[in-house]
Design a protein around this motif. Structure first.
Motif, PDB file in Angstrom:
ATOM      1  N   ASP A  55       0.849  -1.195   0.000  1.00 35.70           N
ATOM      2  CA  ASP A  55       0.000   0.000   0.000  1.00 35.70           C
ATOM      3  C   ASP A  55       0.881   1.240   0.000  1.00 35.70           C
ATOM      4  O   ASP A  55       1.634   1.480   0.948  1.00 35.70           O
ATOM      5  N   SER A  56       0.793   2.037  -1.040  1.00 36.36           N
ATOM      6  CA  SER A  56       1.704   3.173  -1.188  1.00 36.36           C
ATOM      7  C   SER A  56       1.468   4.260  -0.152  1.00 36.36           C
ATOM      8  O   SER A  56       2.368   5.041   0.148  1.00 36.36           O
ATOM      9  N   SER A  57       0.273   4.336   0.428  1.00 32.98           N
ATOM     10  CA  SER A  57      -0.007   5.391   1.406  1.00 32.98           C
ATOM     11  C   SER A  57       0.376   4.990   2.823  1.00 32.98           C
ATOM     12  O   SER A  57       0.634   5.847   3.664  1.00 32.98           O
ATOM     13  N   GLY A  58       0.388   3.689   3.113  1.00 30.90           N
ATOM     14  CA  GLY A  58       0.715   3.226   4.458  1.00 30.90           C
ATOM     15  C   GLY A  58      -0.422   3.290   5.446  1.00 30.90           C
ATOM     16  O   GLY A  58      -0.249   2.929   6.616  1.00 30.90           O
ATOM     17  N   VAL A  59      -1.618   3.720   5.016  1.00 24.94           N
ATOM     18  CA  VAL A  59      -2.702   3.939   5.974  1.00 24.94           C
ATOM     19  C   VAL A  59      -3.318   2.639   6.473  1.00 24.94           C
ATOM     20  O   VAL A  59      -4.092   2.646   7.432  1.00 24.94           O
ATOM     21  N   LEU A  60      -2.991   1.498   5.850  1.00 20.66           N
ATOM     22  CA  LEU A  60      -3.521   0.222   6.311  1.00 20.66           C
ATOM     23  C   LEU A  60      -2.698  -0.369   7.450  1.00 20.66           C
ATOM     24  O   LEU A  60      -3.093  -1.366   8.048  1.00 20.66           O
ATOM     25  N   ALA A  61      -1.555   0.231   7.763  1.00 19.39           N
ATOM     26  CA  ALA A  61      -0.602  -0.384   8.683  1.00 19.39           C
ATOM     27  C   ALA A  61      -0.961  -0.307  10.167  1.00 19.39           C
ATOM     28  O   ALA A  61      -0.555  -1.192  10.927  1.00 19.39           O
ATOM     29  N   PRO A  62      -1.660   0.717  10.675  1.00 21.37           N
ATOM     30  CA  PRO A  62      -1.799   0.847  12.132  1.00 21.37           C
ATOM     31  C   PRO A  62      -2.353  -0.375  12.852  1.00 21.37           C
ATOM     32  O   PRO A  62      -1.824  -0.761  13.899  1.00 21.37           O
ATOM     33  N   GLY A 108       6.260   4.260   8.957  1.00 23.40           N
ATOM     34  CA  GLY A 108       5.695   5.544   9.336  1.00 23.40           C
ATOM     35  C   GLY A 108       4.809   6.137   8.264  1.00 23.40           C
ATOM     36  O   GLY A 108       4.674   5.606   7.159  1.00 23.40           O
ATOM     37  N   LEU A 109       4.197   7.256   8.624  1.00 21.98           N
ATOM     38  CA  LEU A 109       3.326   8.011   7.727  1.00 21.98           C
ATOM     39  C   LEU A 109       3.807   9.457   7.669  1.00 21.98           C
ATOM     40  O   LEU A 109       4.543   9.919   8.544  1.00 21.98           O
ATOM     41  N   THR A 110       3.362  10.164   6.645  1.00 22.95           N
ATOM     42  CA  THR A 110       3.710  11.581   6.535  1.00 22.95           C
ATOM     43  C   THR A 110       2.536  12.491   6.853  1.00 22.95           C
ATOM     44  O   THR A 110       2.726  13.692   7.033  1.00 22.95           O
ATOM     45  N   ALA A 111       1.320  11.950   6.903  1.00 22.40           N
ATOM     46  CA  ALA A 111       0.141  12.762   7.212  1.00 22.40           C
ATOM     47  C   ALA A 111      -0.469  12.287   8.518  1.00 22.40           C
ATOM     48  O   ALA A 111      -0.488  11.093   8.814  1.00 22.40           O
ATOM     49  N   GLY A 112      -0.968  13.224   9.296  1.00 18.53           N
ATOM     50  CA  GLY A 112      -1.583  12.902  10.574  1.00 18.53           C
ATOM     51  C   GLY A 112      -1.580  14.112  11.478  1.00 18.53           C
ATOM     52  O   GLY A 112      -1.007  15.159  11.150  1.00 18.53           O
ATOM     53  N   PRO A 113      -2.194  14.002  12.649  1.00 20.68           N
ATOM     54  CA  PRO A 113      -2.318  15.172  13.528  1.00 20.68           C
ATOM     55  C   PRO A 113      -1.013  15.610  14.175  1.00 20.68           C
ATOM     56  O   PRO A 113      -0.870  16.757  14.568  1.00 20.68           O
ATOM     57  N   ARG A 114      -0.046  14.699  14.346  1.00 22.60           N
ATOM     58  CA  ARG A 114       1.247  15.014  14.966  1.00 22.60           C
ATOM     59  C   ARG A 114       1.090  15.664  16.344  1.00 22.60           C
ATOM     60  O   ARG A 114       1.756  16.641  16.671  1.00 22.60           O
ATOM     61  N   ASP A 115       0.209  15.102  17.138  1.00 18.15           N
ATOM     62  CA  ASP A 115       0.021  15.620  18.494  1.00 18.15           C
ATOM     63  C   ASP A 115       0.027  14.502  19.527  1.00 18.15           C
ATOM     64  O   ASP A 115      -0.384  14.699  20.671  1.00 18.15           O
ATOM     65  N   GLY A 116       0.482  13.309  19.137  1.00 14.81           N
ATOM     66  CA  GLY A 116       0.575  12.192  20.064  1.00 14.81           C
ATOM     67  C   GLY A 116      -0.740  11.538  20.413  1.00 14.81           C
ATOM     68  O   GLY A 116      -0.789  10.725  21.334  1.00 14.81           O
ATOM     69  N   SER A 117      -1.808  11.844  19.670  1.00 19.80           N
ATOM     70  CA  SER A 117      -3.134  11.372  20.060  1.00 19.80           C
ATOM     71  C   SER A 117      -3.613  10.159  19.278  1.00 19.80           C
ATOM     72  O   SER A 117      -4.701   9.652  19.555  1.00 19.80           O
ATOM     73  N   THR A 118      -2.848   9.673  18.300  1.00 18.40           N
ATOM     74  CA  THR A 118      -3.294   8.488  17.576  1.00 18.40           C
ATOM     75  C   THR A 118      -3.210   7.272  18.496  1.00 18.40           C
ATOM     76  O   THR A 118      -2.481   7.264  19.491  1.00 18.40           O
ATOM     77  N   LEU A 119      -3.943   6.234  18.153  1.00 14.21           N
ATOM     78  CA  LEU A 119      -4.027   5.062  19.021  1.00 14.21           C
ATOM     79  C   LEU A 119      -2.663   4.416  19.217  1.00 14.21           C
ATOM     80  O   LEU A 119      -2.302   4.022  20.337  1.00 14.21           O
ATOM     81  N   ILE A 120      -1.884   4.297  18.147  1.00 12.44           N
ATOM     82  CA  ILE A 120      -0.556   3.691  18.272  1.00 12.44           C
ATOM     83  C   ILE A 120       0.320   4.502  19.223  1.00 12.44           C
ATOM     84  O   ILE A 120       1.004   3.950  20.097  1.00 12.44           O
TER      85      ILE A 120
END
Length: 584
Positions: free
Chosen positions: A190-197, A240-252
């Motif tokens: 997957d080129s976006s990486g969004v399936l990985a979490p 890793g990913l390049t898009a996201g909130p970058r505030d430490g709040s994701t589940l991972i």
């Protein structure tokens, strides 16, 4: 903690249900899962042979989550064909009905079994390591997924051998057993990486669970009191990913922080190492205020979707649709979203009614209870794979934060759109276009920081760090040039403009951007680059420090220790650990 635990269970159930089709047919566990499954007494199911058990007082477990880890590589063995791989979970292999009753999918193989297979390969009963990978299901050409386990050189081979590979004769090898998780190939494809979490999260749970059981196994083998063996664990996730909130709040991120902060009664400290990322210069980050706009360039010939995320400033109230964006496709009229409820979406269509892009409303709650508005905009491929399929026009799109949005800075990030070597190409990276952003100075040298750029660019280099790595605990590893120990040009920057918490040498020099890494088969090698190779070197260094009894109870403590051992520690310490080929 209760809410976090429920979210983790929900994520685990999500992998069981496999809504994204990550698993190949025959991989899912069809049985009633035994969550309290105790390890059977069968000697063939032992974690390690007695001669391969680590010292209860000086051992440290190394966990690696990656693609196609070569778990019977010579660097994961001891003399006598003994495996140092205590356990490996092949998430996409055909399910083993006689093993791993608590796993949602795939096959688990333990060290005693692997030692037996290695012994058979040594006597010629099995024709080499490749036969072991086929027998265990790590390579299954009948599976519809890409057989990345058969690649001669792969991401997981380079990463795992840097993190946990030792010469079998090295006295330190025995004290560093490996627990490995091989992700489904669809994750890497997957080129976006969004399936990985989800698979990564379940992989972390697996490593911690097996580390606990390994400690109990060592106690039983040595006749030691229950709970007396508490080996520390270092887990490397070079993804890793390049898009996201970058505030430490994701589940991972929340899970890694919770595990790191809590000292368990039956296990030593658990520490995580992640790469800082390689996208400092790729113009994938921007910051706008309400009313400002920036170009978003979609390359022609792209057969994959392109996505960007927009995150607003923290708000004290629940989401109510304050954030709206205006998208303008090339040659089209501007279209503004009208989102009010979470997971609503707006469709941008062409004059004939064919869709070009969608915008989803994705607010989320911060760790302090406040909220952030978020929108994910996804454009169709610019080159459809079939005739008459709708497509997004290539060229410069425009993105604007609507005038009525609350005041403050809005973070924009373009999702990565690339795959590692061996997987299907066709993904082309989109980026932000800002005339005030300069790639090079007047001498032709790359501009490395926003301060060097000058002016007031909307596209930024600061805070381009891997979006899995913005929690409070994990160590973020950047790569350095071996020749001068400076951070490499692509290494992403943290929010404080540092290229990671610590650096490890990867590239030889600016004009020789590579290092020698090990391939899948023992004795093979390849050339590779990136912070994915810095992180496992730092994980290896950290495991050795923990095995020596060093107290690494915070990210700051880890950095201070690195500074004390580094010849160069300003502004970022370089940990030069010799994990390379001694023969080169």
């Amino acid at each position: 903690m209760t809410a976090l635990a429920m979210a983790i269970l929900s994520a685990f159930q999500g992998l069981l249900d496999d809504p994204a089709g990550l698993l190949s047919e025959g991989s899912a566990n069809p049985l009633d899962r035994d969550w309290e499954n105790a390890d059977p007494d069968d000697p063939a199911w032992e974690f390690l042979s007695p001669q391969a058990l680590p010292d209860p007082g000086t051992g440290c477990i190394i966990g690696v989550i990656d693609d196609a880890i070569p778990f019977v590589h010579q660097r994961f063995t001891l003399p006598g064909n003994l495996s140092r791989t205590a356990s490996v979970w092949l998430q996409d292999a055909r399910f083993r009905s006689d093993r791993g009753g608590d796993l949602p999918s795939g096959a688990e193989w333990r060290g005693a079994e692997l030692s037996e297979l290695l012994a058979r390969a040594a006597t010629g009963d099995l024709p080499g390591e490749d036969a072991i990978y086929r027998l265990t299901g790590a390579v299954d050409l009948a599976h519809p997924a890409i057989p990345s386990g058969a690649f001669e050189t792969g991401h997981g081979a380079a990463v795992a051998t840097l993190a946990a590979g030792f010469d079998p004769a090295d006295s330190r090898a025995r004290n560093h057993p490996l627990i490995a998780v091989c992700l489904p190939p669809r994750i890497t494809a997957d080129s976006s990486g969004v399936l990985a979490p989800l698979p990564i999260l379940t992989g972390i749970l697996f490593i911690i669970t097996r580390a606990r059981r390994l400690c109990r196994f060592i106690e039983r083998q040595g006749g030691l009191p229950h709970g007396s063996v508490r080996l520390p664990v270092v887990i490397n996730v070079s993804l890793g990913l390049t898009a996201g909130p970058r505030d430490g709040s994701t589940l991972i991120e929340r899970f890694m922080d919770a595990v790191s902060a809590r000292q368990a009664d039956d296990l030593g400290p658990v520490r995580f190492v992640l790469p800082s990322g390689n996208h400092r210069q790729d113009r994938l980050r921007a910051r706008l205020r309400p009313g400002q706009q920036i170009g978003w360039r979609l390359p022609p010939g792209d057969t994959t979707f392109n996505a960007i995320e927009i995150w607003g400033p923290p708000q004290d109230h629940a989401p109510r649709g304050d954030l709206q964006i205006t998208l303008t496709a090339p040659g089209r009229a501007p279209a503004t979203t009208a989102l009010t409820l979470p997971w609503q979406y707006s469709v941008l269509s062409d004059p004939d009614g064919r869709p070009l892009a969608r915008a989803y409303y994705t607010p989320h709650r911060l760790r302090d209870g406040r909220w952030r508005d978020g929108i994910v905009a996804i454009a169709l491929p610019t080159c459809p794979e079939r005739l008459r399929e709708p497509f997004a026009p290539p060229g410069e799109w425009r993105i604007q934060i609507a005038e009525g949005a609350p005041d403050g800075l809005y973070d924009l990030s373009a999702q990565r759109d690339a795959v590692i070597r061996g997987f299907r190409r066709g993904a082309l990276q989109s980026w932000f276009h800002d005339p005030a952003y300069r790639n090079c100075d007047a001498r032709g040298f790359p501009i490395l920081t926003d301060a060097q750029n000058g002016g007031d660019p909307l596209a930024i280099r600061t805070d381009t760090v891997n979006t899995y790595a913005t929690g409070d605990w994990p160590l973020r590893g950047g790569s350095a040039y071996r020749r001068n120990e400076r951070a490499t040009v692509p290494t992403a920057l943290l929010n404080d403009t540092q290229p990671g918490d610590c650096l490890a040498p990867v590239d030889q020099a600016e004009n020789n951007a590579c290092m020698i890494v090990r391939g899948r088969d023992s004795g093979s090698f390849a050339l590779s680059s990136g912070t994915s190779l810095a992180a496992p070197q730092l994980a290896r260094w950290m495991a050795l420090q923990l095995s020596q009894g060093k107290v690494l109870d915070s990210r700051a403590a880890i950095r201070r220790l690195a500074e004390s051992q580094s010849a160069r520690h300003a502004p970022t310490p370089v940990v030069d650990f010799p994990a390379r080929f001694p023969e080169f």
